[in-house]
Design an enzyme around this catalytic site. Structure first.
Site, PDB file in Angstrom:
ATOM      1  N   HIS A 102       0.836  -1.204   0.000  1.00  0.00           N
ATOM      2  CA  HIS A 102       0.000   0.000   0.000  1.00  0.00           C
ATOM      3  C   HIS A 102       0.873   1.258   0.000  1.00  0.00           C
ATOM      4  O   HIS A 102       0.425   2.325  -0.404  1.00  0.00           O
ATOM      5  CB  HIS A 102      -0.910   0.029   1.227  1.00  0.00           C
ATOM      6  CG  HIS A 102      -1.967  -1.031   1.236  1.00  0.00           C
ATOM      7  ND1 HIS A 102      -1.727  -2.313   1.668  1.00  0.00           N
ATOM      8  CD2 HIS A 102      -3.263  -0.999   0.854  1.00  0.00           C
ATOM      9  CE1 HIS A 102      -2.839  -3.025   1.570  1.00  0.00           C
ATOM     10  NE2 HIS A 102      -3.785  -2.255   1.073  1.00  0.00           N
ATOM     11  N   ASP A 176      -5.009  -6.346  -7.627  1.00  0.00           N
ATOM     12  CA  ASP A 176      -5.213  -5.733  -6.324  1.00  0.00           C
ATOM     13  C   ASP A 176      -5.551  -4.260  -6.585  1.00  0.00           C
ATOM     14  O   ASP A 176      -5.528  -3.790  -7.726  1.00  0.00           O
ATOM     15  CB  ASP A 176      -3.949  -5.885  -5.467  1.00  0.00           C
ATOM     16  CG  ASP A 176      -4.252  -5.840  -3.974  1.00  0.00           C
ATOM     17  OD1 ASP A 176      -5.356  -5.395  -3.592  1.00  0.00           O
ATOM     18  OD2 ASP A 176      -3.385  -6.243  -3.177  1.00  0.00           O
TER      19      ASP A 176
END
Length: 228
Positions: A102, A176
């Site tokens: 992230h 993702d």
């Protein structure tokens, strides 16, 4: 929210009981379908073999590839025998990283032999069991891509050659979240979307700008870069 509150996958892994993994998958599918969700983005098939991993850790069944494979297959069966489409993630394996994708792009330096024996084993077992979907990992694995350090999500050597051709996966391939920094800091919304499609992704999740992602793909089709 009214649904069953499960312990982490690592807690299920600590029991070593495939029946519990199956039941967790079954209840997940039944409750998801009850609210109109057909694709629970589960299970995590990452092998948690790095104690410094900041993002997978308790989301994994554990550190033993064989156990992760066995429990993962049971979970997949639990979902798919009860009306859901299981999604194994995060391919080709996000367990041995010390960076949260992230925030930045993790690099896994292992060679193909090591990846085959550890990270890829649960995915192959689940694919062989008929798992319907896979989610990519925003990780760089040069050992699987002839030295190419591009993120797996944008890498045809990993998504098409390895996953589709060598591992015989013929299901639905999700990226993702495309707004994660491992992708969004390095590529424009337009180029990231085009590269993911070129690499072999079927569905692009959470682009930072859906409109720009669409514009990029349309432009790539109109220019002949991607076939219609």
């Amino acid at each position: 929210g009214g649904a069953t509150d499960f312990p982490s996958l690592m807690a299920v892994g600590a029991t070593g009981d495939v029946r519990l993994a199956y039941e967790m998958g079954r209840v997940t599918a039944v409750e998801a379908r009850a609210v109109g969700i057909h694709v629970p983005f589960a299970p995590v098939l990452d092998v948690n073999n790095n104690p410094d991993n900041p993002i997978i850790n308790v989301r994994s069944f554990g550190e033993d590839p064989e156990q992760v494979a066995a429990l993962g297959v049971a979970f997949v069966r639990g979902i798919q025998e009860n009306g859901g489409i299981a999604t194994g993630k995060h391919f080709p394996g996000h367990g041995d990283t010390e960076i949260d994708s992230h925030m930045a792009l993790p690099l896994i330096s292992h060679d193909r032999a090591r990846m085959d024996s550890v990270e890829l084993r649960p995915f192959q077992a689940a694919i062989d069991a008929g798992m319907g979907a896979v989610m990519t990992a925003h990780i760089s694995v040069p050992g699987l891509a002839n030295g190419d350090r591009a993120p797996s999500t944008l890498n045809a050597a990993i998504l098409t050659k390895l996953l589709r051709e060598e591992m015989s996966f013929d299901g639905l391939l999700f990226t993702d979240a495309m707004d994660m920094s491992a992708i969004a800091r390095q590529y424009s919304a337009e180029e990231a979307a085009v590269l993911a499609v070129e690499a072999g992704a079927d569905v692009l999740l959470m682009p930072p700008s859906p409109a720009r992602a669409v514009d990029g793909i349309v432009a790539a089709v109109e220019s002949g870069r991607i076939s219609e």
